[in-house]
Design an enzyme around this catalytic site. Structure first.
Site, short mmCIF file in Angstrom:
data_model
loop_
_atom_site.label_atom_id
_atom_site.label_comp_id
_atom_site.label_asym_id
_atom_site.label_seq_id
_atom_site.Cartn_x
_atom_site.Cartn_y
_atom_site.Cartn_z
N LYS A 37 0.84 -1.21 0.00
CA LYS A 37 0.00 0.00 0.00
C LYS A 37 0.86 1.25 0.00
CE LYS A 37 -3.91 -2.29 1.02
NZ LYS A 37 -4.32 -3.07 -0.10
N CYS A 38 1.89 1.26 -0.80
CA CYS A 38 2.88 2.34 -0.82
C CYS A 38 2.84 3.01 -2.18
CB CYS A 38 4.26 1.73 -0.55
SG CYS A 38 5.66 2.84 -0.68
N GLY A 39 3.21 4.27 -2.24
CA GLY A 39 3.29 4.96 -3.52
C GLY A 39 4.31 4.33 -4.46
#
Length: 162
Positions: A37-39
């Protein structure tokens, strides 16, 4: 260089199977702390592309999920495996969630950080998708920050595979 032999460090596969990095002796390894769930999560695609391109020449990507940066890897092992395979077609080895900083830092990441410091000689990992490139003989030869895209590592990988 740290005293521990990188191949003797205990690791646990995402499916719960205990082991070490011994099966990767003689391989060029790219060790990465990953998160779903990271950029920077789209880097999974680039990591998988590197793995598929070079695996037959003795290269492997090793992904270690980490939930230390804004809780960006909250999933359980099944959720992580499902997300990685369904969303990015990941086939490279994934391991259990680890801590990369602070109390409880996994032994592998203590070893990697001691061998190659980051920006301004800091040991701490700043974010997800920090990458450590390890030669066939187990030497940690480079550390790349989060913003370094996997495709930028092609030259370094090819040099180590030559």
């Amino acid at each position: 260089m740290p005293d521990d032999n990188i191949y003797d460090i205990p690791v646990t596969a995402l499916d719960g199977t205990p082991g070490t990095l011994a099966p990767y002796r003689g391989h060029v390894m790219l060790v990465v702390n990953v998160a779903s769930k990271c950029g920077f999560t789209p880097q999974y695609a680039g990591l998988e592309e590197l793995y598929r391109r070079y695996k037959d020449r003795g290269f492997v990507v090793l992904g270690f999920p980490c939930n230390q940066f804004l809780w960006q890897e909250r999933g359980d092992p099944g959720e992580i495996a499902g997300f990685c395979s369904t969303t990015y077609g990941v086939t490279f080895p994934l391991f259990e969630k680890v801590k990369v900083n602070g109390p409880g830092t996994h032994q592998l990441f203590r070893h990697l950080k001691a061998a190659r410091r980051g920006l301004l000689w800091t040991k701490a990992i700043k974010w997800n998708f920090t990458k450590f490139l390890v030669s066939r003989d187990g030497e940690v030869v480079a550390r790349y920050g989060t913003s370094t895209k996997p495709e930028k590592l092609v030259g370094a990988i090819e040099k180590l595979l030559a």
